[in-house]
Write a protein that holds these residues in place. Structure first.
Motif, PDB file in Angstrom:
ATOM      1  N   ARG A 106       0.862  -1.181   0.000  1.00 58.84           N
ATOM      2  CA  ARG A 106       0.000   0.000   0.000  1.00 58.84           C
ATOM      3  C   ARG A 106       0.892   1.222   0.000  1.00 58.84           C
ATOM      4  NH1 ARG A 106      -1.843   2.356   4.765  1.00 58.84           N
ATOM      5  NH2 ARG A 106      -1.542   0.490   6.023  1.00 58.84           N
ATOM      6  N   PRO A 110      -3.346   6.425   5.658  1.00 58.90           N
ATOM      7  CA  PRO A 110      -4.750   6.673   6.019  1.00 58.90           C
ATOM      8  C   PRO A 110      -5.131   8.154   6.051  1.00 58.90           C
ATOM      9  CG  PRO A 110      -3.783   5.052   7.512  1.00 58.90           C
ATOM     10  CD  PRO A 110      -2.677   5.552   6.649  1.00 58.90           C
ATOM     11  N   VAL A 256       3.380   2.210  16.420  1.00 59.25           N
ATOM     12  CA  VAL A 256       2.970   0.985  15.711  1.00 59.25           C
ATOM     13  C   VAL A 256       4.062   0.656  14.686  1.00 59.25           C
ATOM     14  CG1 VAL A 256       1.205  -0.019  14.192  1.00 59.25           C
ATOM     15  CG2 VAL A 256       0.538   1.609  15.991  1.00 59.25           C
ATOM     16  N   ILE A 257       4.384  -0.625  14.521  1.00 56.70           N
ATOM     17  CA  ILE A 257       5.402  -0.955  13.520  1.00 56.70           C
ATOM     18  C   ILE A 257       4.866  -0.688  12.110  1.00 56.70           C
ATOM     19  CG2 ILE A 257       6.559  -2.718  14.946  1.00 56.70           C
ATOM     20  CD1 ILE A 257       5.257  -4.816  12.968  1.00 56.70           C
ATOM     21  N   HIS A 259       3.970  -2.286   9.479  1.00 53.41           N
ATOM     22  CA  HIS A 259       3.623  -3.632   9.022  1.00 53.41           C
ATOM     23  C   HIS A 259       3.505  -3.694   7.499  1.00 53.41           C
ATOM     24  CE1 HIS A 259      -0.492  -2.067   8.637  1.00 53.41           C
ATOM     25  NE2 HIS A 259      -0.248  -1.466   9.792  1.00 53.41           N
ATOM     26  N   GLY A 263       5.978  -6.252   5.668  1.00 48.44           N
ATOM     27  CA  GLY A 263       5.415  -7.359   4.895  1.00 48.44           C
ATOM     28  C   GLY A 263       6.033  -7.407   3.499  1.00 48.44           C
TER      29      GLY A 263
ATOM     30  N   SER B 105      -3.814  -6.179   7.112  1.00 51.57           N
ATOM     31  CA  SER B 105      -4.349  -4.825   6.961  1.00 51.57           C
ATOM     32  C   SER B 105      -5.396  -4.792   5.851  1.00 51.57           C
ATOM     33  CB  SER B 105      -3.234  -3.829   6.690  1.00 51.57           C
ATOM     34  OG  SER B 105      -2.780  -3.926   5.374  1.00 51.57           O
ATOM     35  N   SER B 129      -7.693  -2.051  10.980  1.00 54.00           N
ATOM     36  CA  SER B 129      -6.996  -2.955  10.047  1.00 54.00           C
ATOM     37  C   SER B 129      -5.925  -2.227   9.234  1.00 54.00           C
ATOM     38  CB  SER B 129      -7.990  -3.644   9.119  1.00 54.00           C
ATOM     39  OG  SER B 129      -8.800  -4.531   9.853  1.00 54.00           O
ATOM     40  N   VAL B 130      -6.302  -1.097   8.633  1.00 52.49           N
ATOM     41  CA  VAL B 130      -5.342  -0.384   7.796  1.00 52.49           C
ATOM     42  C   VAL B 130      -4.198   0.185   8.640  1.00 52.49           C
ATOM     43  CG1 VAL B 130      -5.030   1.720   6.428  1.00 52.49           C
ATOM     44  CG2 VAL B 130      -6.826   0.108   5.821  1.00 52.49           C
ATOM     45  N   SER B 131      -4.531   0.793   9.771  1.00 49.53           N
ATOM     46  CA  SER B 131      -3.480   1.459  10.544  1.00 49.53           C
ATOM     47  C   SER B 131      -2.604   0.481  11.326  1.00 49.53           C
ATOM     48  CB  SER B 131      -4.089   2.500  11.489  1.00 49.53           C
ATOM     49  OG  SER B 131      -5.086   1.901  12.294  1.00 49.53           O
ATOM     50  N   LEU B 132      -3.189  -0.548  11.926  1.00 50.07           N
ATOM     51  CA  LEU B 132      -2.410  -1.461  12.775  1.00 50.07           C
ATOM     52  C   LEU B 132      -2.069  -2.790  12.089  1.00 50.07           C
ATOM     53  CD1 LEU B 132      -4.217  -1.108  16.244  1.00 50.07           C
ATOM     54  CD2 LEU B 132      -2.609   0.445  15.124  1.00 50.07           C
ATOM     55  N   GLY B 133      -2.755  -3.112  11.002  1.00 48.94           N
ATOM     56  CA  GLY B 133      -2.515  -4.401  10.349  1.00 48.94           C
ATOM     57  C   GLY B 133      -3.382  -5.511  10.912  1.00 48.94           C
ATOM     58  N   ALA B 162      -6.120   2.684  18.132  1.00 49.93           N
ATOM     59  CA  ALA B 162      -4.863   2.041  18.573  1.00 49.93           C
ATOM     60  C   ALA B 162      -4.805   1.946  20.100  1.00 49.93           C
ATOM     61  CB  ALA B 162      -3.661   2.808  18.040  1.00 49.93           C
ATOM     62  N   GLY B 263       2.602  -9.210   7.924  1.00 51.96           N
ATOM     63  CA  GLY B 263       2.772  -7.858   8.451  1.00 51.96           C
ATOM     64  C   GLY B 263       1.873  -7.615   9.660  1.00 51.96           C
ATOM     65  N   SER B 267       2.733  -7.039  13.731  1.00 50.81           N
ATOM     66  CA  SER B 267       2.186  -5.909  14.488  1.00 50.81           C
ATOM     67  C   SER B 267       1.535  -6.394  15.788  1.00 50.81           C
ATOM     68  CB  SER B 267       1.190  -5.151  13.603  1.00 50.81           C
ATOM     69  OG  SER B 267       0.699  -4.010  14.255  1.00 50.81           O
TER      70      SER B 267
END
Lengths: 310, 310
Positions: A106, A110, A256-257, A259, A263, B105, B129-133, B162, B263, B267
């Motif tokens: 991606r 966001p 936050v890592i 990810h 990936g 994510s 999902s998008v921000s933290l995976g 988060a 990924g 996370s």
């Protein structure tokens, strides 16, 4: 003294009166500071990264050295413009082979505008970014003084599918591309470039370990550059190098890592690993054996999990 | 003999005359086989997975045991319907604490319909999902016989940001939730559940190693289940367990690792790692120290990279 760089494989080029980077003969790379938020973001990243004392020394080596900004005559003749002063990654190399791998499935973040998100999403879906977690943005592979470089056109590179990516990563370390598309790439330099002791694979695994814990930065639309010197590869001095470039869309990680980047990086590693695993020279290499014992194939052996209390 | 399961935290529930899973008292879980392609996909996955001899034994343990399909009376009274016969993950546990973590994510796969992709993308963007995976889909944390379970409503869980996720993962191993929202969760069971020798963290790291190399399956919209027994946690027999469930959207990996799931998994690991790092009991634990030496913090030490030829 300033000139358009010879070995650039992706991004805006400063030839034909267009705005692009310049290099000098002392190993510096001048990147025009984009006038919108992208320029601000990239400059802020370099300043933050090089003042962050938590970044281990061996991780800093994966980033171009940063020497501040300087106002110089722009490549498009538009007069003096501010430029980032960076390390020229190929300085001192005669005919470097270079690949630019935009990493992460991606490229949008966001917080971006809806228009930007949709534009990126379309590019990600129409390339291998979504399916493989990365896409090749450009490459340039030195053959010999007669054949020069193999550098496929942008539209060819952008249309790679998974097999195209596999093939490009093998061609990147092959010596016989000038014999034409019907000859199998020989992978002659795989052991010296990819699985060599200080090689690409070992460097990518170092970078991966950092990405498993670092939560400061999220690297959207950032590229992994892999490069080496073909002419000296056979006598063991290929000097393979991994670098990250293009930080115009780096965001705060907020604990936050990354990810998304991680990936994609793991996917790049697996593609290279597959080439190494098929290579006869690599099979003999102690580094490759070490990687198998020390982490990469651990999952195929029964681990020591003990269900007693600790 | 068949009844609606007590400890389900996410997914369709079979109470109130709706179609949902059933359990028996011999440890089997009956999941209605969805009549569309989702049912076919999930059944095909179980059949492929358990006939694939390349899957190491210690990885199979992360998946529910599979006992084929069986036609039984459906929970919604619609008559006999085919069900997948699976392992009941909480069989034999009195008051298990359970969390369902939808990992990756991106819950959509490139080959899906445009309508499905847009629906998933919206959910992914509107959750973590998008921000933290990953996103928490449900949880249920046992307190004591008087207070029972803390099980926030779906709409509360779905609105976690988060910080909400961080807090939920800490509450999951805390003993004082019934004292109300103004009391800091004590994290009393962190060392027994997360960083314990056979604990959640060690299991997740095993799973991660497999995901770094496996290229058979891409697990879209799949959940990590983490669970343990609170009542016996303090005497060291918390029996923490990690399982993967929900394979209605598993796709062929076509030789590429599942960078999306991997990924997100990394996370999840980092979030749990942060709780472990702040915990006094975990700080004394040899497993935690071992993890620091053996991979997880390697990136903070200068690695042995040798630029000589191998």
């Amino acid at each position: 003294m300033l000139k358009v760089p010879d070995h650039q494989v992706a991004g805006h080029r400063g030839d034909g009166g267009k705005l692009g980077p310049l290099v000098d003969d002392s190993g510096r790379f001048y990147k025009p500071l984009q006038s919108d938020h992208r320029g601000d973001t990239e400059l802020a990243f370099y300043e933050s990264f090089y003042s962050n004392t938590e970044i281990p020394g061996h991780i800093r080596k994966f980033f171009p050295a940063f020497h501040g900004t300087k106002t110089i005559e722009a490549s498009d003749g538009s007069g003096p413009q501010p430029h980032l002063v960076l390390e020229d990654l190929v300085a001192g190399r005669t005919n470097p082979s270079v690949m630019d791998i935009k990493t992460g499935s991606r490229t949008w973040y966001p917080e971006a505008s809806e228009e930007y998100i949709q534009k990126c999403l379309e590019k990600d879906r129409n390339s291998t970014s979504v399916s493989l977690g990365f896409r090749i943005s450009g490459l340039r592979v030195y053959q010999n003084s007669e054949a020069g470089f193999w550098q496929p056109e942008k539209k060819v590179v952008y249309s790679f599918n998974a097999d195209g990516v596999r093939s490009a990563l093998r061609k990147f370390v092959s010596s016989n591309l000038s014999l034409g598309p019907n000859v199998d790439p020989d992978g002659l330099y795989a052991s010296k470039v990819y699985c060599h002791r200080g090689g690409i694979l070992a460097q990518l695994l170092q970078l991966k370990e950092w990405f498993e814990v670092q939560t400061n930065y999220h690297f959207y639309s950032c590229s992994l550059i892999i490069l080496y010197d073909r002419e000296s590869a056979l006598d063991g001095r290929a000097h393979p190098k991994v670098k990250l470039v293009d930080f115009a869309h780096v965001m705060d990680g907020h604990g936050v890592i990354d990810h998304n980047f991680l990936g994609g990086l793991c996917s790049v590693i697996k593609f290279i690993r597959d080439i190494v695993d098929e290579d006869n020279e690599c099979a003999k290499c102690e580094v490759n054996l070490g990687l198998k014992e020390n982490g990469f194939y651990k999952s195929s052996t029964e681990p020591e999990l003990d269900h007693e209390a600790c």
